[in-house]
Write a protein that holds these residues in place. Structure first.
Motif, short mmCIF file in Angstrom:
data_model
loop_
_atom_site.label_atom_id
_atom_site.label_comp_id
_atom_site.label_asym_id
_atom_site.label_seq_id
_atom_site.Cartn_x
_atom_site.Cartn_y
_atom_site.Cartn_z
N GLU A 12 11.82 -6.31 18.35
CA GLU A 12 10.38 -6.61 18.18
C GLU A 12 9.62 -5.59 17.19
OE1 GLU A 12 9.33 -7.86 22.91
OE2 GLU A 12 9.72 -5.61 22.27
N LEU A 13 9.98 -4.23 16.94
CA LEU A 13 9.37 -3.39 15.92
C LEU A 13 10.02 -3.76 14.78
CD1 LEU A 13 7.85 -1.10 15.23
CD2 LEU A 13 9.79 0.68 15.74
N ALA A 14 11.11 -4.22 14.61
CA ALA A 14 11.40 -4.49 13.12
C ALA A 14 10.92 -5.73 12.64
CB ALA A 14 13.30 -4.73 13.37
N ASP A 15 10.75 -6.88 13.69
CA ASP A 15 9.86 -8.04 13.28
C ASP A 15 8.46 -7.56 12.83
OD1 ASP A 15 12.23 -9.45 13.69
OD2 ASP A 15 11.61 -10.10 15.68
N ALA A 16 7.89 -6.67 13.55
CA ALA A 16 6.61 -6.48 13.16
C ALA A 16 6.18 -5.79 12.10
CB ALA A 16 5.81 -5.50 14.40
N LEU A 36 8.86 5.31 1.55
CA LEU A 36 7.35 5.55 1.71
C LEU A 36 6.83 4.38 2.31
CD1 LEU A 36 5.52 7.76 1.53
CD2 LEU A 36 5.21 7.17 -1.03
N GLU A 37 7.24 3.16 1.75
CA GLU A 37 6.35 1.92 2.19
C GLU A 37 6.79 1.66 3.66
OE1 GLU A 37 6.19 -2.91 1.25
OE2 GLU A 37 7.68 -1.59 0.12
N LEU A 38 7.80 1.91 4.12
CA LEU A 38 8.32 1.43 5.63
C LEU A 38 7.68 2.72 6.40
CD1 LEU A 38 9.65 0.08 7.73
CD2 LEU A 38 11.77 1.32 7.02
N ALA A 39 7.70 3.79 6.08
CA ALA A 39 6.98 5.01 6.56
C ALA A 39 5.63 4.64 7.07
CB ALA A 39 7.24 6.43 5.91
N LYS A 41 4.01 1.82 6.84
CA LYS A 41 3.93 0.48 7.83
C LYS A 41 4.06 1.02 9.26
CE LYS A 41 5.61 -3.19 4.68
NZ LYS A 41 6.65 -4.29 4.76
N LEU A 42 5.25 1.71 9.46
CA LEU A 42 5.29 2.27 10.98
C LEU A 42 4.39 3.13 11.24
CD1 LEU A 42 9.25 2.92 10.63
CD2 LEU A 42 7.83 1.23 12.10
N VAL A 48 -0.99 5.98 13.88
CA VAL A 48 -0.79 7.59 14.06
C VAL A 48 -0.64 8.08 12.54
CG1 VAL A 48 0.49 7.51 16.17
CG2 VAL A 48 1.84 7.38 14.29
N PRO A 49 -0.90 9.28 12.31
CA PRO A 49 -0.79 9.71 11.12
C PRO A 49 0.56 9.93 10.70
CG PRO A 49 -2.12 11.24 12.50
CD PRO A 49 -1.54 10.30 13.32
N ILE A 50 0.95 9.61 9.50
CA ILE A 50 2.29 9.56 9.04
C ILE A 50 3.21 10.67 9.39
CG2 ILE A 50 2.06 10.36 6.53
CD1 ILE A 50 3.98 7.95 5.70
N ASP A 51 2.59 11.94 9.48
CA ASP A 51 3.44 13.05 9.64
C ASP A 51 3.89 13.16 11.25
OD1 ASP A 51 0.83 13.87 10.20
OD2 ASP A 51 0.98 15.88 9.97
#
Length: 74
Positions: A12-16, A36-39, A41-42, A48-51
């Protein structure tokens, strides 16, 4: 932790976020570093903040966090 807190499967997360579900497993085990792009996106997906989702240093385990909180309270 973010994925399991939301009750999402890896698929589900991968599809999102547009990746293979195995990529999510690799990320969770620390076998793969996100682009960086995937980070981004997640982080955006979980709002949430990336860190909060990624760090150049390993995150402490829940047991380590609880022990530190207990020491701080004493």
């Amino acid at each position: 932790m973010l994925r399991t807190e939301k009750g999402l499967s890896r698929k589900e997360l991968a599809d999102a976020v547009g990746v293979n579900f195995q990529t999510i497993g690799y990320l969770e085990r620390g076998d793969y570093n996100a682009s960086l792009e995937l980070a981004f996106k997640l982080a955006e997906y979980f709002d949430v903040p990336i860190d909060m989702a990624f760090s150049p240093r390993p995150f402490k385990t829940l047991a380590e966090e609880l022990a530190a909180a207990k020491r701080a309270a004493e």
